[in-house]
Design a protein around this motif. Sequence first.
Motif, short mmCIF file in Angstrom:
data_model
loop_
_atom_site.label_atom_id
_atom_site.label_comp_id
_atom_site.label_asym_id
_atom_site.label_seq_id
_atom_site.Cartn_x
_atom_site.Cartn_y
_atom_site.Cartn_z
N PHE A 80 0.84 -1.20 0.00
CA PHE A 80 0.00 0.00 0.00
C PHE A 80 0.88 1.25 0.00
N VAL A 81 1.75 1.34 -1.01
CA VAL A 81 2.71 2.46 -1.10
C VAL A 81 1.97 3.71 -1.57
N PRO A 82 2.11 4.82 -0.85
CA PRO A 82 1.35 6.02 -1.21
C PRO A 82 1.89 6.71 -2.45
N ASN A 83 1.02 7.48 -3.11
CA ASN A 83 1.45 8.39 -4.18
C ASN A 83 2.04 9.62 -3.52
N ALA A 84 3.35 9.71 -3.50
CA ALA A 84 4.02 10.80 -2.78
C ALA A 84 5.42 10.96 -3.36
N ALA A 85 6.18 11.86 -2.76
CA ALA A 85 7.57 12.03 -3.17
C ALA A 85 8.34 10.74 -2.92
N MET A 86 9.40 10.55 -3.72
CA MET A 86 10.13 9.30 -3.62
C MET A 86 10.68 9.06 -2.21
N SER A 87 11.15 10.11 -1.55
CA SER A 87 11.69 9.95 -0.19
C SER A 87 10.62 9.44 0.76
N THR A 88 9.39 9.95 0.61
CA THR A 88 8.28 9.48 1.44
C THR A 88 7.95 8.03 1.14
N GLN A 89 7.95 7.68 -0.15
CA GLN A 89 7.67 6.30 -0.54
C GLN A 89 8.71 5.34 0.03
N VAL A 90 9.97 5.72 -0.07
CA VAL A 90 11.04 4.85 0.44
C VAL A 90 10.92 4.69 1.95
N GLY A 91 10.66 5.78 2.66
CA GLY A 91 10.48 5.71 4.11
C GLY A 91 9.30 4.81 4.48
N TYR A 92 8.24 4.92 3.72
CA TYR A 92 7.07 4.08 3.97
C TYR A 92 7.41 2.60 3.78
N VAL A 93 8.12 2.29 2.70
CA VAL A 93 8.48 0.90 2.42
C VAL A 93 9.32 0.33 3.56
N VAL A 94 10.26 1.12 4.07
CA VAL A 94 11.12 0.65 5.16
C VAL A 94 10.29 0.32 6.40
N VAL A 95 9.36 1.21 6.77
CA VAL A 95 8.54 1.00 7.97
C VAL A 95 7.58 -0.18 7.78
N ALA A 96 6.87 -0.18 6.65
CA ALA A 96 5.89 -1.24 6.40
C ALA A 96 6.55 -2.60 6.30
N PHE A 97 7.71 -2.64 5.65
CA PHE A 97 8.38 -3.93 5.49
C PHE A 97 9.02 -4.40 6.79
#
Length: 450
Positions: free
Chosen positions: A104-121
């Motif tokens: 469920f990766v958000p539509n956002a800036a790449m830095s936000t997406q990468v941060g989200y992936v790290v936390v969710a994973f």
Amino acid sequence: MHGAAPQGGLLRTRTKALYSFGNVGNQLFRDAPMILLLYYLTSIVGIPPAIAGAAIFVPKVIVGALSDFTVGVVSDRNLHRFARRNWLLVGAVLAPFAMIATFFVPNAAMSTQVGYVVVAFSFYMVTFASFSVPFLAHFSEISSDPQERTVLMAWKHAWTGAGLLLGSALVPWLIHELGADRGAYVTGAALLGGITAISLVTAWNAVRKVQVVTPLERDLSLRGLLATLTFRPFRVLCLSAAAMTVAAGTCSAAMAFFITYNMGRTDALVQLGILVAIAGCVVMAVSPLWVAAAKVLGKRNAYLVGALGHVITLLVWSNAGAGPIWVTYVCSGCVGLFNSGWGLIALSLLTDAMAQARAETGRDTAGSFAAIWSIIEKAGIALGGTLIASSILAIGGFDSAAAKRGIAQSAEAIDAIRYAFGIVPAALMCIAALIIWRCVPARGGAALAH
């Protein structure tokens, strides 16, 4: 319920089959990041492969290792208060949330997406540890018979084929049919999470009344967990497993790329589903044959046949490229055949080592063994499926922006994909086979050589 472990192969076939069914969930959690996530983050979300690989690798190795250590030690220390099988229920509750969150990766800036992936994973890896470590450890506790443990591993490996069919064949096809966009991937993740929960509850229910050994000696710590690596039979298996899992991770992560760019297919997810379905069906069909092969050849030699057969298949497949599709299908069937062999025998040798250590020390450290094994598997797959695969693609000049727009890749990038899919994994599998050949007795059975 605790007491004497079942002796002399007394587990009912139904119990063996239904407990091993838990491996469906284990396989889904193992394969989703390996086969789908890197491709999704690069080709659908548009994150460059090196960055996407690092975002997966860091939580998978660091959080995964900490989680596996913690669950292994805690499950060993609290056998009297919280039966090891009950951890499967914990995983069943968390699994759907973890799987959905990861995609469920958000539509956002790449830095936000990468941060989200790290936390969710990271949450994904904590969830994976909560059931994968206890599930594997419990195999050595519900039977004291070496041959029965091999049969249990055959059931486990047969359900691996079912997990492949569901997670790497059915779900990719579903994602393709739903449009292969972000929403389609989230829908597929929800299905995977639900199936995982069902498989874990089924496994728990199958053994909830099976008696197991719970030794009185429980002086377990991080130092004690690491001390399991001083047990030579286990250390040998860990070294070979490290090479094999890095190989498997690299090959699997490159597979969707290989189908798309080297084979020139526009229906990559559909073909991925067909190929995995072939391999999965073969895995389910041939597991009994490898049990028989282990009896006739010995576990070591059966492992070598499986590993070297897998090596030859990868070399042929990676050089077939855009050749006739039937060649690809045959290679996929051969991968299922040989993977079933070395995978089943490796797990059988592992449970033998757990039982041997318990017999020699009087302590049940199966959770510690399983934790270290799980760490090696997850770290190896992460290393191969993220850092090594993404690094090879990056070195070859793979362009994720061009991939997102459907633009062709360079010849160098396509050659790099071939190396990631076949050449590098084949070399690593040869190393694993060499370790087993040199260090495991030819007729090793219940015990491995010290």
